[in-house]
Scaffold this active site. Structure first.
Site, PDB file in Angstrom:
ATOM      1  N   GLY A  65       7.118  -4.788  -2.861  1.00  0.00           N
ATOM      2  CA  GLY A  65       8.375  -4.434  -1.962  1.00  0.00           C
ATOM      3  C   GLY A  65       8.283  -5.120  -0.665  1.00  0.00           C
ATOM      4  O   GLY A  65       7.822  -6.249  -0.513  1.00  0.00           O
ATOM      5  N   CYS A  66       8.857  -4.659   0.302  1.00  0.00           N
ATOM      6  CA  CYS A  66       9.127  -5.281   1.647  1.00  0.00           C
ATOM      7  C   CYS A  66       8.044  -5.573   2.216  1.00  0.00           C
ATOM      8  O   CYS A  66       8.037  -6.433   3.153  1.00  0.00           O
ATOM      9  CB  CYS A  66      10.152  -4.388   2.387  1.00  0.00           C
ATOM     10  SG  CYS A  66      11.874  -3.996   1.485  1.00  0.00           S
ATOM     11  N   ASN A  67       6.723  -4.852   2.275  1.00  0.00           N
ATOM     12  CA  ASN A  67       5.672  -5.368   2.909  1.00  0.00           C
ATOM     13  C   ASN A  67       4.834  -6.319   2.265  1.00  0.00           C
ATOM     14  O   ASN A  67       3.947  -7.031   2.982  1.00  0.00           O
ATOM     15  CB  ASN A  67       4.807  -3.882   2.866  1.00  0.00           C
ATOM     16  CG  ASN A  67       4.562  -3.332   1.726  1.00  0.00           C
ATOM     17  OD1 ASN A  67       5.251  -2.533   1.035  1.00  0.00           O
ATOM     18  ND2 ASN A  67       3.491  -3.890   0.693  1.00  0.00           N
TER      19      ASN A  67
END
Length: 377
Positions: free
Chosen positions: A145-147
């Site tokens: 994901g975004c991390n």
């Protein structure tokens, strides 16, 4: 939590960053009108998102409805592959060009994506597409994901530190258009109003003791900021707050964002930053630059309030959200590129990089520019 203290061994540096997006950009109203969305709740969600435009790969019109054709999961995966390779190659070529490097200089390639699943992954496909050395080491981070951009940067930094003078590349490839479900639910509308397509490449190399080796890219040392430390925080009680899972009703994978995500992230931002700075001698007030993931208007506001930052501190985070939407794992690199282009970084400046995503997880890194690093970038 990550241990305190600075990274040991050869100091790796961020040499440069380049980005790429698909050719077509749409305003939020463009998307609403293309899909014939009239529900005032959904239209309000789109137009009040602090996003003006996004680069998307929207399918051709369906003659029966006049709106974009509904894509199967197989077609979405093909879009993920084709658009991802196109954007990834463009970003990596631009990064190498900025460095004055060639594909033969790349010793390691780590690719990051959460918008589809491929085996073999983007790393092997891009090595073949660009003609990188067959001996190039590689890895793929999929589904974090975004991390994930900072998770991957940790691994790239480790490889670079173990191979001083060798060029390592992290490439974030996010074709978010390949992860959309279109229906009349607010769950889907939240996701569909937020994400855009983009890729970003970052080049990393560790200094060699006593100067650069023959064949090393660029001058010996000094190109860009030193990567000093990483710190992570997992929030297990919010494990289901952000997830990408199978939607039986749609016959596709679908992304879900809990409405409390901004508050979960904001409430924990101070703890992870304090852990990042612990043992470094750097106080929060010493940090001159902040690069935070463009997770959405409420996420940005929550981080800003909880860390006591200003709109100016997060100007690049805000402007990337405005111009591109949430670009998932590569968002922070788009902001980093804007910081470099702004030309305000000074010798001795510290910068905190922060990403957040499923887990729920907050990832951080601390970097510092020296005199040569400022001149180079």
């Amino acid at each position: 939590m990550a241990p305190t203290g600075l990274l040991a061994g050869a100091k790796a540096r961020i040499l440069d960053v380049a980005t790429a997006t698909p050719p077509h950009s749409y305003s939020q109203t463009d998307v609403l009108d293309l899909y014939g969305i009239t529900d005032p709740r959904i239209r309000s969600l789109f137009t009040n998102s602090a996003i003006e435009r996004r680069n998307l790969t929207i399918p051709p019109a369906d003659p029966a409805t006049g709106g974009p054709r509904t894509e199967t999961q197989g077609e979405l995966l093909a879009k993920h592959r084709e658009s991802g390779i196109s954007m990834g190659v463009e970003a990596l070529e631009a990064c190498l060009k900025r460095l004055g490097a060639s594909v033969d200089d790349v010793g390691y390639l780590m690719c990051v994506t959460s918008t589809g699943f491929l085996t073999p992954g983007f790393s092997a496909r891009i090595i073949r597409e660009m003609g990188l050395p067959r001996t190039c080491s590689r890895a793929d981070i999929v589904g974090m994901g975004c991390n994930a951009g900072l998770n991957a940067l940790t691994g790239v930094t480790g490889w670079a530190s173990a191979h001083p003078g060798r060029l390592a590349i992290m490439l974030c490839v996010e074709a978010c258009s390949a992860a959309y479900v279109f229906d009349d639910t607010m769950r889907s509308a939240v996701v569909n109003s937020l994400f855009g397509d983009g890729a970003a490449a970052v080049a990393v190399r560790a200094d060699e003791q006593g100067g650069g080796a023959e064949g090393a890219v660029g001058s010996a040392g000094g190109e860009g900021p030193q990567i000093l430390k990483f710190s992570s925080l997992l929030i297990p009680e919010a494990l289901d707050a952000m997830r990408y899972d199978w939607d039986d009703a749609q016959g596709k994978f679908s992304f879900f964002l809990d409405r409390d995500v901004p508050y979960v992230v904001g409430a924990n931002a101070e703890q992870v930053v304090d852990t990042l700075l612990a043992g470094t001698g750097v106080r929060r007030t010493d940090v001159a630059q902040w690069i935070v993931h463009s997770g959405g208007k409420k996420v940005i506001d929550s981080v800003m309030v909880n860390l006591g930052l200003t709109r100016h501190d997060l100007r690049h985070t805000v402007s990337v959200l405005r111009d591109h939407g949430n670009l998932s794992s590569g968002s922070f690199l788009f902001s980093y590129r804007r910081l470099l282009d702004e030309g305000v970084v000074r010798p001795g400046d510290y910068c905190v990089l922060m990403t957040m995503g499923p887990g729920s997880t907050i990832e951080t890194a601390l970097v510092r520019w020296d005199m040569d690093g400022c001149e180079r970038q």
